[in-house]
Design a protein around this motif. Structure first.
Motif, PDB file in Angstrom:
ATOM      1  N   GLY A  28       0.646  -1.227   0.147  1.00 22.14           N
ATOM      2  CA  GLY A  28      -0.015   0.083   0.006  1.00 22.14           C
ATOM      3  C   GLY A  28       0.814   1.250   0.046  1.00 22.14           C
ATOM      4  O   GLY A  28       1.981   1.253   0.423  1.00 22.14           O
ATOM      5  N   VAL A  29       0.185   2.369  -0.525  1.00 26.55           N
ATOM      6  CA  VAL A  29       0.891   3.761  -0.918  1.00 26.55           C
ATOM      7  C   VAL A  29       0.117   4.524   0.131  1.00 26.55           C
ATOM      8  O   VAL A  29       0.329   5.858  -0.102  1.00 26.55           O
ATOM      9  CB  VAL A  29       0.692   3.886  -1.974  1.00 26.55           C
ATOM     10  CG1 VAL A  29       1.838   3.018  -3.124  1.00 26.55           C
ATOM     11  CG2 VAL A  29      -0.685   4.193  -2.800  1.00 26.55           C
ATOM     12  N   ALA A  57       9.504  12.574   2.134  1.00 24.87           N
ATOM     13  CA  ALA A  57       9.827  13.997   2.075  1.00 24.87           C
ATOM     14  C   ALA A  57       8.601  15.154   2.085  1.00 24.87           C
ATOM     15  O   ALA A  57       8.963  16.279   1.834  1.00 24.87           O
ATOM     16  CB  ALA A  57      10.234  13.873   0.422  1.00 24.87           C
ATOM     17  N   GLU A  58       7.471  14.628   2.704  1.00 27.28           N
ATOM     18  CA  GLU A  58       6.515  15.792   2.529  1.00 27.28           C
ATOM     19  C   GLU A  58       6.301  16.205   3.877  1.00 27.28           C
ATOM     20  O   GLU A  58       6.484  15.743   5.120  1.00 27.28           O
ATOM     21  CB  GLU A  58       5.004  14.730   2.746  1.00 27.28           C
ATOM     22  CG  GLU A  58       3.753  15.695   3.076  1.00 27.28           C
ATOM     23  CD  GLU A  58       3.660  16.587   1.832  1.00 27.28           C
ATOM     24  OE1 GLU A  58       3.591  16.374   0.621  1.00 27.28           O
ATOM     25  OE2 GLU A  58       3.724  17.927   2.030  1.00 27.28           O
ATOM     26  N   THR A  59       6.572  17.736   4.012  1.00 24.01           N
ATOM     27  CA  THR A  59       6.928  18.602   5.098  1.00 24.01           C
ATOM     28  C   THR A  59       5.664  19.401   5.253  1.00 24.01           C
ATOM     29  O   THR A  59       5.780  20.138   6.503  1.00 24.01           O
ATOM     30  CB  THR A  59       8.110  19.426   5.020  1.00 24.01           C
ATOM     31  OG1 THR A  59       8.014  20.223   3.756  1.00 24.01           O
ATOM     32  CG2 THR A  59       9.290  18.378   4.668  1.00 24.01           C
ATOM     33  N   ARG A  60       4.871  19.488   4.443  1.00 18.83           N
ATOM     34  CA  ARG A  60       3.575  20.260   4.912  1.00 18.83           C
ATOM     35  C   ARG A  60       2.580  19.857   5.698  1.00 18.83           C
ATOM     36  O   ARG A  60       2.634  18.795   6.250  1.00 18.83           O
ATOM     37  CB  ARG A  60       2.890  20.523   3.309  1.00 18.83           C
ATOM     38  CG  ARG A  60       3.635  21.161   2.293  1.00 18.83           C
ATOM     39  CD  ARG A  60       2.760  21.010   0.885  1.00 18.83           C
ATOM     40  NE  ARG A  60       2.801  19.964   0.509  1.00 18.83           N
ATOM     41  CZ  ARG A  60       2.115  19.512  -0.744  1.00 18.83           C
ATOM     42  NH1 ARG A  60       1.578  20.579  -1.337  1.00 18.83           N
ATOM     43  NH2 ARG A  60       2.094  18.282  -0.974  1.00 18.83           N
ATOM     44  N   ASN A 112      -2.074  25.101   1.408  1.00 24.07           N
ATOM     45  CA  ASN A 112      -0.865  24.040   1.407  1.00 24.07           C
ATOM     46  C   ASN A 112      -0.995  22.969   2.219  1.00 24.07           C
ATOM     47  O   ASN A 112       0.179  22.361   2.903  1.00 24.07           O
ATOM     48  CB  ASN A 112       0.399  24.916   1.775  1.00 24.07           C
ATOM     49  CG  ASN A 112       1.616  24.439   1.189  1.00 24.07           C
ATOM     50  OD1 ASN A 112       1.782  23.939   0.185  1.00 24.07           O
ATOM     51  ND2 ASN A 112       2.835  24.793   1.999  1.00 24.07           N
ATOM     52  N   GLU A 149      -6.298  18.194  -6.068  1.00 26.71           N
ATOM     53  CA  GLU A 149      -6.457  16.800  -6.391  1.00 26.71           C
ATOM     54  C   GLU A 149      -5.319  16.024  -5.891  1.00 26.71           C
ATOM     55  O   GLU A 149      -5.480  14.971  -5.220  1.00 26.71           O
ATOM     56  CB  GLU A 149      -6.990  16.219  -7.685  1.00 26.71           C
ATOM     57  CG  GLU A 149      -7.120  14.948  -7.899  1.00 26.71           C
ATOM     58  CD  GLU A 149      -7.617  14.390  -9.334  1.00 26.71           C
ATOM     59  OE1 GLU A 149      -8.405  14.909  -9.759  1.00 26.71           O
ATOM     60  OE2 GLU A 149      -6.965  13.699  -9.822  1.00 26.71           O
ATOM     61  N   ARG A 150      -4.069  16.449  -6.324  1.00 26.36           N
ATOM     62  CA  ARG A 150      -2.961  15.646  -5.777  1.00 26.36           C
ATOM     63  C   ARG A 150      -2.499  15.761  -4.516  1.00 26.36           C
ATOM     64  O   ARG A 150      -1.779  15.128  -3.918  1.00 26.36           O
ATOM     65  CB  ARG A 150      -1.674  16.098  -6.781  1.00 26.36           C
ATOM     66  CG  ARG A 150      -1.203  17.738  -6.387  1.00 26.36           C
ATOM     67  CD  ARG A 150      -0.338  18.268  -7.451  1.00 26.36           C
ATOM     68  NE  ARG A 150       0.557  17.342  -7.820  1.00 26.36           N
ATOM     69  CZ  ARG A 150       1.455  17.655  -8.914  1.00 26.36           C
ATOM     70  NH1 ARG A 150       1.254  18.406  -9.646  1.00 26.36           N
ATOM     71  NH2 ARG A 150       2.524  16.838  -8.974  1.00 26.36           N
ATOM     72  N   ASP A 151      -3.428  16.704  -3.819  1.00 29.36           N
ATOM     73  CA  ASP A 151      -2.900  16.854  -2.271  1.00 29.36           C
ATOM     74  C   ASP A 151      -3.956  16.042  -1.514  1.00 29.36           C
ATOM     75  O   ASP A 151      -4.127  16.140  -0.254  1.00 29.36           O
ATOM     76  CB  ASP A 151      -2.829  18.426  -1.735  1.00 29.36           C
ATOM     77  CG  ASP A 151      -1.687  18.939  -2.350  1.00 29.36           C
ATOM     78  OD1 ASP A 151      -0.660  18.325  -2.649  1.00 29.36           O
ATOM     79  OD2 ASP A 151      -1.684  20.146  -2.543  1.00 29.36           O
ATOM     80  N   PHE A 167      -6.345   8.938  -0.236  1.00 25.35           N
ATOM     81  CA  PHE A 167      -7.375   8.347   0.274  1.00 25.35           C
ATOM     82  C   PHE A 167      -7.148   6.910   0.284  1.00 25.35           C
ATOM     83  O   PHE A 167      -6.505   6.431  -0.628  1.00 25.35           O
ATOM     84  CB  PHE A 167      -8.743   8.815  -0.320  1.00 25.35           C
ATOM     85  CG  PHE A 167      -8.909   8.615  -1.714  1.00 25.35           C
ATOM     86  CD1 PHE A 167      -9.387   7.549  -2.432  1.00 25.35           C
ATOM     87  CD2 PHE A 167      -8.432   9.623  -2.550  1.00 25.35           C
ATOM     88  CE1 PHE A 167      -9.403   6.843  -3.451  1.00 25.35           C
ATOM     89  CE2 PHE A 167      -8.704   9.268  -4.183  1.00 25.35           C
ATOM     90  CZ  PHE A 167      -9.110   7.955  -4.617  1.00 25.35           C
ATOM     91  N   PRO A 211      -5.237  -0.032  -3.691  1.00 27.20           N
ATOM     92  CA  PRO A 211      -4.597   0.696  -2.731  1.00 27.20           C
ATOM     93  C   PRO A 211      -2.905   0.508  -2.766  1.00 27.20           C
ATOM     94  O   PRO A 211      -2.089   1.202  -2.069  1.00 27.20           O
ATOM     95  CB  PRO A 211      -4.649  -0.497  -1.591  1.00 27.20           C
ATOM     96  CG  PRO A 211      -5.257  -1.805  -2.385  1.00 27.20           C
ATOM     97  CD  PRO A 211      -5.975  -1.158  -3.415  1.00 27.20           C
ATOM     98  N   THR A 212      -2.568  -0.259  -3.935  1.00 26.20           N
ATOM     99  CA  THR A 212      -1.077  -0.330  -4.233  1.00 26.20           C
ATOM    100  C   THR A 212      -0.844   0.454  -5.437  1.00 26.20           C
ATOM    101  O   THR A 212       0.312   0.585  -6.172  1.00 26.20           O
ATOM    102  CB  THR A 212      -0.627  -1.838  -4.425  1.00 26.20           C
ATOM    103  OG1 THR A 212      -1.520  -2.245  -5.554  1.00 26.20           O
ATOM    104  CG2 THR A 212      -0.737  -2.642  -3.117  1.00 26.20           C
ATOM    105  N   LEU A 252      -0.529  10.058 -10.781  1.00 24.15           N
ATOM    106  CA  LEU A 252       0.096  11.414 -11.181  1.00 24.15           C
ATOM    107  C   LEU A 252       1.641  11.133 -10.417  1.00 24.15           C
ATOM    108  O   LEU A 252       1.761  10.493  -9.752  1.00 24.15           O
ATOM    109  CB  LEU A 252      -0.590  12.382 -10.413  1.00 24.15           C
ATOM    110  CG  LEU A 252      -2.060  12.579 -10.866  1.00 24.15           C
ATOM    111  CD1 LEU A 252      -2.932  13.574 -10.211  1.00 24.15           C
ATOM    112  CD2 LEU A 252      -2.005  13.158 -12.526  1.00 24.15           C
ATOM    113  N   THR A 269       6.998  19.304  -3.113  1.00 24.75           N
ATOM    114  CA  THR A 269       6.981  19.748  -1.609  1.00 24.75           C
ATOM    115  C   THR A 269       7.647  21.025  -1.313  1.00 24.75           C
ATOM    116  O   THR A 269       8.474  21.433  -2.100  1.00 24.75           O
ATOM    117  CB  THR A 269       7.658  18.675  -0.510  1.00 24.75           C
ATOM    118  OG1 THR A 269       8.797  18.540  -1.271  1.00 24.75           O
ATOM    119  CG2 THR A 269       6.704  17.511  -0.879  1.00 24.75           C
TER     120      THR A 269
END
Lengths: 234, 76
Positions: A96-97, A103-106, A199, A225-227, A230, B53-54, B70, B75
Motif C-alpha cells: 500500500g501507498v 519528503a512531505e513537510t507540509r 498548502n 486533487e494531488r494533495d 485516500f 491500494p497499491t 500522477l 513539496t
C-alpha cells in the motif's frame, strides 16, 4: 508468490460492539518492516485473501495492531471474530501507498470515519513517536454517529493535550445530549476551516461514500486533487 | 485510453473490480486483469485506478502519456 509471515494473537478486545482491536506478535520481526498506514493481507485460504490496515506504527514492532469493523459479516469479519488468544495467523505484506511520504513537510489533515481511523492511527502514532520533526500542524477530523462510536477517543484527547501541533476535531452525526463537540458529518465540519487548509495535505479513510463526498467538498474549496490521498474501505 | 495492470504490484484487493466490474476481473491467481477496456467510461476507470491500494493500475492517454498515477506533488 509473496512470502508469508506468521504472528500470534496476543490481545483482542472490543472497542465497540462492532469493532475489534487485535494485537499480533510477529514470529520473525527482524524480517518485517513497514510504513505507518500500510496494509497487510491475511490468507484465509489459498483463494480467499483479506486486507486489513495496520493501526500501529513501526515503533511498536514486534507487535502490530489491527482495528477491524466486523459489521459487514463476511469472511474477513468472521475470521477476525473467531480469533482467540494464542492463535497463529498467516499474512502477506506490507502493501500500500496510503502513507505520509518521508519528503512531505507540509501541514497534514487526517479525515476518518469509523474504523477508517485504523491506518490514520498508525500514521499519527508514527508522526508523533518520531517527534513530528517538521513541527507542522497536524489535525484529525473524525466523524462518527454517536460518542460511544468514537474509536480511541481518549488517545486523541491525550494527543491533543500533549502535542501543541495537533488538533482533534470530533464530529457526530447523531450527537448524544451533552455532546459539546462538532455536530454533523466530516463534510460539514471541513468547510468552516478552509482558511487553515492552504498548502495542507489530506489523508482520507472510510467508506467509499464518505471518501468521495469528502473529496468533492475539498475540491470545491480549492484543494488540489494531488494533495488528497485516500483509502476506501470497501 | 490504455489500461495497464502492473501484475507485480497487484495484490488482488479487488477495488478495481468493485468500482469498474465491466473493465476488470481477477484471474485464477487473484490478480486483476483487463477484460474489456471499453467496459466503463473514462471517469469510472480513473476512479478504479485511484481506488487501488497499491496503485497497480496505470492509465495512458491516446498519445501514450501516463495520466495515472500522477507524478509526486512538489513539496515546499
Amino acid at each position: 508468490m509473496p512470502s508469508e509471515r506468521t504472528a500470534v494473537v496476543v490481545e483482542k478486545r472490543p472497542l465497540t460492539p462492532e469493532v475489534r482491536h487485535v494485537v499480533l506478535r510477529l514470529d520473525e520481526p527482524e524480517t518485517f518492516s513497514f510504513q505507518s498506514g500500510q496494509i497487510v493481507q491475511f490468507v484465509l485460504d489459498p483463494k480467499t485473501l483479506r486486507l486489513f490496515s495496520l493501526a500501529s506504527a513501526p515503533a511498536a514492532l514486534p507487535l502490530i495492531e489491527l482495528c477491524v469493523d466486523i459489521t459487514p459479516g463476511g469472511r474477513g469479519s468472521q475470521f477476525i471474530e473467531r480469533l482467540r488468544l494464542g492463535d497463529r495467523v498467516q499474512f502477506r505484506g506490507p502493501f500500500g501507498v496510503f502513507t505520509v511520504p518521508p519528503a512531505e513537510t507540509r501541514p497534514l489533515e487526517f479525515v476518518a470515519t469509523g474504523a477508517g481511523i485504523a491506518p490514520i492511527r498508525g500514521m499519527l502514532r508514527g508522526l508523533f513517536e518520531a517527534g513530528n520533526r517538521f513541527e507542522r500542524p497536524v489535525a484529525l477530523t473524525f466523524g462518527n454517529r454517536r460518542a460511544s462510536d468514537i474509536l480511541y477517543h481518549d488517545e486523541w484527547l491525550a494527543l491533543n493535550a500533549r502535542e501543541p501541533a495537533f488538533r482533534y476535531h470530533a464530529t457526530l452525526s447523531q450527537p448524544d445530549a451533552g455532546w459539546t463537540g462538532l455536530h454533523g458529518r466530516v463534510t460539514d465540519a471541513l468547510p468552516s476551516r478552509k482558511d487553515e487548509f492552504q498548502n495542507r495535505v489530506f489523508f482520507l479513510c472510510g467508506s467509499p461514500q464518505m471518501v468521495d463526498d469528502t473529496r468533492k467538498v475539498l475540491e470545491e474549496i480549492g484543494i488540489p486533487e494531488r494533495d488528497i490521498h485516500f483509502e476506501k474501505f470497501f | 485510453m490504455r489500461i495497464e495492470v502492473k501484475r507485480d504490484l497487484c495484490i488482488g484487493a479487488s477495488s478495481c473490480v468493485i468500482v469498474a466490474p465491466g473493465v476488470f476481473e481477477l484471474d485464477s491467481e487473484l490478480k486483476a486483469i483487463v477484460k474489456d477496456p471499453n467496459g466503463a467510461d473514462a471517469h469510472t476507470i480513473l476512479e478504479a485506478a485511484r481506488a487501488c491500494p497499491t496503485l497497480a493500475i496505470y492509465l495512458y492517454d491516446d498519445d501514450g502519456k501516463q495520466i495515472f498515477p500522477l507524478p509526486p506533488a512538489p513539496t515546499s
